[in-house]
Design a protein around this motif. Structure first.
Motif, PDB file in Angstrom:
ATOM      1  N   LYS A  77     -20.514 -29.884  -4.820  1.00 53.46           N
ATOM      2  CA  LYS A  77     -20.341 -28.563  -5.422  1.00 53.46           C
ATOM      3  C   LYS A  77     -21.230 -27.497  -4.782  1.00 53.46           C
ATOM      4  CE  LYS A  77     -20.451 -26.532 -10.086  1.00 53.46           C
ATOM      5  NZ  LYS A  77     -20.803 -26.818 -11.486  1.00 53.46           N
ATOM      6  N   LEU A  78     -20.659 -26.306  -4.627  1.00 54.24           N
ATOM      7  CA  LEU A  78     -21.382 -25.094  -4.249  1.00 54.24           C
ATOM      8  C   LEU A  78     -21.388 -24.206  -5.487  1.00 54.24           C
ATOM      9  CD1 LEU A  78     -22.695 -23.198  -2.162  1.00 54.24           C
ATOM     10  CD2 LEU A  78     -20.390 -22.502  -1.462  1.00 54.24           C
ATOM     11  N   HIS A  79     -22.578 -23.933  -6.028  1.00 55.23           N
ATOM     12  CA  HIS A  79     -22.697 -23.289  -7.339  1.00 55.23           C
ATOM     13  C   HIS A  79     -23.486 -21.991  -7.225  1.00 55.23           C
ATOM     14  CE1 HIS A  79     -23.333 -23.738 -11.897  1.00 55.23           C
ATOM     15  NE2 HIS A  79     -23.989 -22.646 -11.553  1.00 55.23           N
ATOM     16  N   PHE A  80     -22.839 -20.881  -7.624  1.00 55.45           N
ATOM     17  CA  PHE A  80     -23.487 -19.570  -7.661  1.00 55.45           C
ATOM     18  C   PHE A  80     -23.669 -19.167  -9.125  1.00 55.45           C
ATOM     19  CE2 PHE A  80     -21.125 -19.708  -3.684  1.00 55.45           C
ATOM     20  CZ  PHE A  80     -22.051 -19.244  -2.758  1.00 55.45           C
ATOM     21  N   GLU A  81     -24.912 -19.078  -9.560  1.00 59.50           N
ATOM     22  CA  GLU A  81     -25.225 -18.666 -10.935  1.00 59.50           C
ATOM     23  C   GLU A  81     -25.545 -17.167 -10.885  1.00 59.50           C
ATOM     24  OE1 GLU A  81     -25.782 -19.924 -15.051  1.00 59.50           O
ATOM     25  OE2 GLU A  81     -24.983 -20.975 -13.301  1.00 59.50           O
ATOM     26  N   GLY A 103     -28.969 -15.563 -10.561  1.00 60.30           N
ATOM     27  CA  GLY A 103     -29.141 -14.923  -9.263  1.00 60.30           C
ATOM     28  C   GLY A 103     -29.407 -15.884  -8.129  1.00 60.30           C
ATOM     29  N   HIS A 104     -29.243 -17.201  -8.375  1.00 54.93           N
ATOM     30  CA  HIS A 104     -29.519 -18.227  -7.362  1.00 54.93           C
ATOM     31  C   HIS A 104     -28.278 -19.092  -7.112  1.00 54.93           C
ATOM     32  CE1 HIS A 104     -33.569 -17.010  -8.435  1.00 54.93           C
ATOM     33  NE2 HIS A 104     -34.069 -17.738  -7.448  1.00 54.93           N
ATOM     34  N   TYR A 105     -28.374 -19.907  -6.045  1.00 54.39           N
ATOM     35  CA  TYR A 105     -27.272 -20.822  -5.740  1.00 54.39           C
ATOM     36  C   TYR A 105     -27.814 -22.088  -5.106  1.00 54.39           C
ATOM     37  CZ  TYR A 105     -27.410 -19.745  -0.682  1.00 54.39           C
ATOM     38  OH  TYR A 105     -27.779 -19.623   0.635  1.00 54.39           O
ATOM     39  N   LYS A 166     -35.322 -26.201  -3.877  1.00 54.37           N
ATOM     40  CA  LYS A 166     -35.245 -25.228  -4.973  1.00 54.37           C
ATOM     41  C   LYS A 166     -34.067 -24.316  -4.668  1.00 54.37           C
ATOM     42  CE  LYS A 166     -38.045 -21.475  -3.186  1.00 54.37           C
ATOM     43  NZ  LYS A 166     -38.783 -20.296  -3.610  1.00 54.37           N
ATOM     44  N   SER A 167     -33.354 -23.918  -5.707  1.00 50.85           N
ATOM     45  CA  SER A 167     -32.187 -23.066  -5.523  1.00 50.85           C
ATOM     46  C   SER A 167     -32.583 -21.755  -4.851  1.00 50.85           C
ATOM     47  CB  SER A 167     -31.523 -22.800  -6.869  1.00 50.85           C
ATOM     48  OG  SER A 167     -31.019 -24.002  -7.424  1.00 50.85           O
ATOM     49  N   LYS A 175     -23.165 -11.827  -2.559  1.00 48.00           N
ATOM     50  CA  LYS A 175     -22.833 -11.301  -3.887  1.00 48.00           C
ATOM     51  C   LYS A 175     -21.605 -10.404  -3.817  1.00 48.00           C
ATOM     52  CE  LYS A 175     -27.384 -11.199  -6.152  1.00 48.00           C
ATOM     53  NZ  LYS A 175     -28.427 -10.302  -6.703  1.00 48.00           N
ATOM     54  N   ASP A 176     -21.532  -9.589  -2.763  1.00 48.61           N
ATOM     55  CA  ASP A 176     -20.393  -8.684  -2.616  1.00 48.61           C
ATOM     56  C   ASP A 176     -19.076  -9.464  -2.505  1.00 48.61           C
ATOM     57  OD1 ASP A 176     -22.099  -6.520  -2.693  1.00 48.61           O
ATOM     58  OD2 ASP A 176     -22.199  -6.294  -0.512  1.00 48.61           O
TER      59      ASP A 176
END
Length: 328
Positions: A77-81, A103-105, A166-167, A175-176
């Motif tokens: 998984k690639l996870h953007f929080e 704000g991390h991934y 660490k993320s 983000k864009d």
């Protein structure tokens, strides 16, 4: 393939989701699901094609949400929080915790998923991409083998691994792209082409950022500090004594520890204590007072306050859940 989610905060308690034909089906699918509970509301939009499944989600909840999660498939998984936070605590030994603040991934592989997800109130917004191994093999296995050898090796050997210890903070240009994906309202005849192009753009940027990162590896002294704290969580050394043991000054220790592990030394000790306490409570072989002492709290009341602050509920509530689970 199926996923199982359990939570006392769900009206039906258990949700089972089947992934028909896995993630390798060639057809493009775009679906939307909305769940509404007393204290919890979520909106999920799922896009899948050619070996990957992307989920855009918005969660809002009045109280901390905890759920048990289990997948019967390897999880890549690639996870953007974007907003909120996500914490996965495994129940199976030999696995690894996944902590992604707002704000991390991060990018990670878990050969087995069986644990707990913890979300803090009040709002979450994420973009998550799950890959089939066929997708990885077909599209960017050579990059993994060349740039991220340890990650590729562990995935091949079916060992849990995070690409980043660490993320990482999500760069603005990524983000864009994510916002463009989330806000897409193209008509159906254009949507498939747009999503595929944007997802590939996002993945390309992720791989470039990861491969060309200038962040240094975690220094051995900081790794040693973490290992000492993990072993001596019940009676940890002061920062002064810890700095002397690993051979660097206090200021550098505190700064480097937070930089590399995304949390303070105090927060890491608390996290370690709480995870061990939760495990002991679930084993149901000791009293709250005994567990409190075991994880380093002289006063059980202080332990109870810390436990509730960390998990959002009292240790006695977990005890009651154990009794309900054993009687059902």
């Amino acid at each position: 393939m199926k996923s199982i989610l359990k939570s006392d905060q769900f009206r039906e308690k258990v949700r089972v989701k089947y992934h028909k034909d896995g993630f390798d089906k060639p057809t493009f699918e775009d679906t939307e699901i909305v769940y509404s509970e007393d204290h919890y509301h979520t909106k999920l939009r799922g896009v899948s094609f050619n070996g990957l499944k992307m989920t855009m989600r918005e969660d809002s909840f009045e109280i901390p949400l905890k759920m048990e999660v289990e997948h019967d498939f390897h999880f890549l998984k690639l996870h953007f929080e974007m907003e909120g936070s996500s914490l996965y605590i495994p129940k199976n030994s030999g696995s690894t915790m996944v902590d992604i603040p707002g704000g991390h991934y991060n990018f990670f592989f878990l050969p087995k998923v069986k644990g707990e997800l913890h979300y803090k109130p009040k709002y979450r917004r994420t973009l998550e991409i799950i890959f089939s191994e066929n997708y990885i093999n077909n599209y960017f296995q050579p990059i993994l083998n060349k740039q991220f050898k340890e990650f590729a090796r562990k995935m091949k050997d079916r060992e849990p691994v995070l690409l980043f210890e660490k993320s990482r903070i999500i760069p603005n240009h990524m983000k864009d792209i994510i916002e463009q994906i989330i806000r897409c309202d193209f008509p159906n005849e254009l949507k498939e082409v747009y999503f595929i192009s944007k997802i590939n753009e996002l993945i390309s940027n992720f791989l470039y950022e990861a491969a060309h990162s200038v962040e240094s590896e975690v220094p051995n002294e900081i790794i040693n500090a973490k290992e000492i704290l993990k072993k001596e969580y019940d009676n940890p050394p002061t920062i002064l004594l810890l700095s002397r043991r690993i051979g660097i000054n206090q200021s550098k220790l505190k700064k480097d520890f937070k930089y590399h592990f995304n949390k303070t030394i105090y927060a890491f000790i608390t996290e370690t204590r709480m995870q061990i306490a939760l495990l002991l409570i679930k084993r149901n072989q000791s009293s709250i007072a005994e567990i409190s002492h075991h994880v380093g709290y002289k006063n059980p009341q202080h332990f109870t306050v810390a436990f509730k602050k960390y998990f959002g509920y009292l240790p006695s509530e977990q005890k009651r859940r154990n009794l309900l689970d054993s009687s059902s």
